[in-house]
Structure formats: C-alpha cells, structure tokens
Design an enzyme around this catalytic site. Structure first.
Site, short mmCIF file in Angstrom:
data_model
loop_
_atom_site.label_atom_id
_atom_site.label_comp_id
_atom_site.label_asym_id
_atom_site.label_seq_id
_atom_site.Cartn_x
_atom_site.Cartn_y
_atom_site.Cartn_z
N SER A 269 -8.46 53.14 64.16
CA SER A 269 -8.22 52.72 65.54
C SER A 269 -9.30 51.81 66.07
CB SER A 269 -8.10 53.95 66.45
OG SER A 269 -9.33 54.65 66.49
N CYS A 270 -10.54 51.97 65.60
CA CYS A 270 -11.67 51.27 66.23
C CYS A 270 -11.81 49.81 65.80
CB CYS A 270 -12.96 52.03 65.94
SG CYS A 270 -13.08 53.60 66.81
N PHE A 271 -12.03 49.57 64.51
CA PHE A 271 -12.30 48.19 64.08
C PHE A 271 -11.16 47.24 64.46
CE2 PHE A 271 -15.73 48.74 60.54
CZ PHE A 271 -16.56 49.33 61.48
N ASP A 274 -10.87 47.06 68.41
CA ASP A 274 -12.04 46.50 69.08
C ASP A 274 -12.26 45.03 68.76
OD1 ASP A 274 -12.32 49.01 70.06
OD2 ASP A 274 -14.13 49.53 68.95
#
Length: 432
Positions: A269-271, A274
């Site tokens: 979900s993050c990389f 973001d």
C-alpha cells in the site's frame, strides 16, 4: 497517558498495541464491529509478526488495550491518533474522503469536551493536508479553534508490513510535527517512554514538513529498489550475477546494503500509493518529478519481464502454471499492489491455467482474483505444473527441492532469488 486510536488497519492496530506495550492506556476505535470483537477477544485482525501476542497480552492481561465502535470513548483520552485510509484516486492523487469523515466525527465528539485535547494525524497525507484540510474540518465540527482549544500534530509512520511491531518499538527516528507548542508537548509525552527506551533520535518540525518526510522516505526507497532492478536487468543482459554486484555496492556506506535485492519490484500500500501521490502533488505544483516517474516505470515493467523469460522457455496456453507467493512481501497477508497480480493476469492472457499458493495471503487474493486455482501447499501447487513463477520470497520456498519432481516440466522463473536450482531444472532468475 490515555490514548485513542481511530482506525484498526495495519497501522492503527499496530500502534494501539505498541502504545499499550510501552505503558499507555489505549482505546482502539473502529466502525467495523467484527474487527472490534476480534481485538477484544485477544486476536489481531491482520497477519503481522508479534502483533497477536501484544494484542492478547494487553487486552487479556494488562487490560491497557480495548477496542470499541463508540467515538465517545475519545472523551476519556488525552490524545487521539487518526489512522484512517487515504487511498489513491485514478490520477494517483490521494483520496481524503475517509479521513475527512473521520475528522468530522471526531470534531463532533470533541465539541462535548471541555478540556484540551490533541489530535495527531498518523495517516500518510500530502504536505499541507493536516493544516489546510483536516484541521479546518475538525474546527468546523467541534466549533473550536486549533491552537487555542485543541491541538493538532502530524506523526508519520515508518512501519514495514511484516516487521511493523519491531519498527515501532525500535525506530530509526521519531518525527513530531506540530504547529503549536502545547500539541508538541503532548506528542513528547506520548513518545517519551519509547525514546527513553530506545534512544531514538527525535525530529521536531511543523506539520507540513513532517508530512513531506514520509513521502521523501518512501520515494527514496522506491527509487532505490527501481534503480537496483534496472541495474539487475542490465546485469542479466551481460550474464552477470546482479546480487554479487549489489553485495559490493552495499559495502559503500553512502549506499548501504538494504533494499539492494533486485527482483520483481515493490508493491503493497505504501510505495505505490505514496510515490503516485507525491508525483500527482508535484504535477499540481507544475513540477515534473522525472526521477520518481522513472522509478514507477521501471517497477511496472518487472512483472512483464518475468513473463517474457517464461515465454523464452515454454508456450503456456492450455498448461498448468504454478505461482508461488501472493502477498506483496513475506511476513504479511497484504496483497495490495502485489506483483503477483500482474503476473497472474499475464498468465491468464496467455491462456494458462494458474495454480497459486501463499502461506497466509490466499483468502485476500481470492477476493481479487477468484478465477484461479488455490492450493494448500507449495507441493500441491507444483503438481502437474509445466512451469513455476516465484513472486514472494517466503522462507518455506527456499527449502523446496523434491517437490519440483511433481512438475511435468521443471521450468522455474524466480522473481525473488529464493529457489535453489537443481539438476533437471530449467532455472531463470529475473535479474541474474
């Protein structure tokens, strides 16, 4: 201190349990009653190393952690962390609708509180979101003024799924972003027990800088992974072992050894979220973030490179192909943006029958891709398969050996360098 955490996802549940572990009284608030019941029964609602043990200890033994659907529980706490999803829109920008709804409900609750209260944004949001969007929503709903009757801070999380508990309890840094001194003081009171235990460096800054630090961190790491994958792809063309090259690179203290394992790329979900969000934010400011755009492009190419290596060895139409690993990384059941998804979709486009296995992420992937065969073990997945693609480097895959004898053809394309080549196997590494 008494802390409320709104949201029981990967971040919210982890920080709630960890705050209880360092001595705070914590209430975890979520709208999903089944998640609340799971936590109160002493179980974690997600797969995360060491998290279930903490949830069990602090809900059943110390009683420092409880979960509820009742927002009024905020009124008995000193500080509230907002840990709500900020998904991406189609253009890559972040969607703050869930965050605004949560902030509005929190504001309506705080309207009933006479004493000072500090709200800390933990979710990842683009610079100025806390100041320009979230704080005004709370102010309007509460009928109060930030900095006078309540405080607002921003504390970005640097938690890797699979090691989130360890990352929280042994942090590289603690970033405290606040635009008023009283909120900053409350943030110190929350984190002082952790800082005293670990001697972690503390960064004090304003909210918009704290927001940017999170994006800068993840943008740099995403670019580092894409760079080593690009280098690995070049090494592959020259017949050079990219891992040997990376080992030498990692000895340079300006580079470091972490995130130098070339392979199928980053997911989760993050990389993805973001990097896409900060690219969209930069474009909105009329700036072209070419380096980050290139990092995303390289990452997006890796699954097709894996499939092209398979094409070099076999035509998979009408054949059974095994896919080992569905989670975006080992240690988690999260399949968001897993590199296995485009790999499986590419196999389906080629007419293959896909059989897949993951130690913990099968049910989550089944929701996204219901039309493939899911097996209960690696051996069952390999049985009668004409080829195997490795998408996640779980430890149990590293010890596979005789299980490959059940394949009709031992063709293995390894996207994570976790399979040991053996006699009779046609083995291809993605970047080595």
């Amino acid at each position: 201190m008494s802390i409320s955490v709104i949201g029981s996802g990967y971040v919210g549940t982890t920080i709630a349990a960890c705050f209880a572990d360092i001595g705070h009284e914590v209430v975890n608030i979520d709208v999903d009653e089944s998640i609340v019941d799971t936590i109160n029964s002493g179980e974690a609602p997600i797969h995360e190393d060491a998290l279930s043990e903490l949830v069990r200890e602090h809900t059943q033994e110390t009683k420092r952690l409880e979960a509820t659907t009742d927002y009024d529980s905020v009124l008995d706490t000193d500080v509230t962390f907002l840990c709500l999803p900020t998904p991406q829109n189609e253009d890559g920008s972040i969607d703050l609708s869930i965050m605004k709804t949560g902030a509005e409900q929190l504001g309506e609750t705080l309207a009933e509180k006479q004493d000072w209260h500090t709200v800390i944004v933990k979710s990842t949001v683009i610079p100025r979101s806390t100041e320009d969007v979230i704080t005004p929503v709370i102010e309007d709903a509460a009928g109060k003024t930030a900095g006078e009757e309540f405080g607002v801070g921003m504390n970005p999380e640097f938690l890797r799924e699979g090691t989130a508990v360890h990352d929280f309890l042994d942090p590289d840094k603690v970033v405290l972003g606040a635009d008023d001194e009283r909120a900053l003081t409350d943030m110190h009171d929350v984190f002082d027990p952790l800082v005293e235990r670990t001697d972690a460096p503390v960064v004090e800054t304003d909210t918009k800088t704290a927001e940017m630090i999170k994006y800068a961190n993840n943008g740099f790491l995403a670019a580092k992974v894409s760079l080593i994958n690009d280098i690995g792809n070049i090494c592959k063309e020259f017949g050079i072992d990219a891992y040997e090259v990376a080992d030498a690179m990692g000895l340079d203290d300006r580079i470091g050894e972490q995130f130098l394992r070339s392979g199928l790329g980053w997911g989760g979900s993050c990389f993805p979220k973001d990097t896409n969000a900060i690219i969209a934010a930069a474009r909105n400011q009329n700036y072209d973030p070419a380096m980050l755009e290139a990092a995303v492009e390289v990452n997006d190419r890796q699954p097709e490179r894996l499939l092209s290596l398979l094409d070099d060895h076999i035509e998979v139409s009408g054949k059974r192909v095994a896919v080992l690993g569905l989670a975006f990384k080992p240690g988690t059941d999260d399949v968001r943006n897993s590199r296995a998804i485009p790999v499986i979709e590419g196999l389906q486009e080629r007419g293959a029958t896909v059989a897949a296995y993951d130690p913990v992420a099968t049910e989550n992937m089944r929701e996204q891709l219901p039309d493939i065969e899911y097996e209960d073990s690696a051996e069952a997945t390999l049985t009668d398969a004409s080829a195997c693609l490795v998408c996640t480097d779980w430890d149990e895959f590293e010890v596979l050996d005789e299980e490959f004898d059940a394949m009709t053809q031992q063709i293995v394309v390894d996207g994570r360098r976790c399979i040991a080549p053996r006699e009779g196997m046609t083995y291809e590494g993605l970047t080595w």
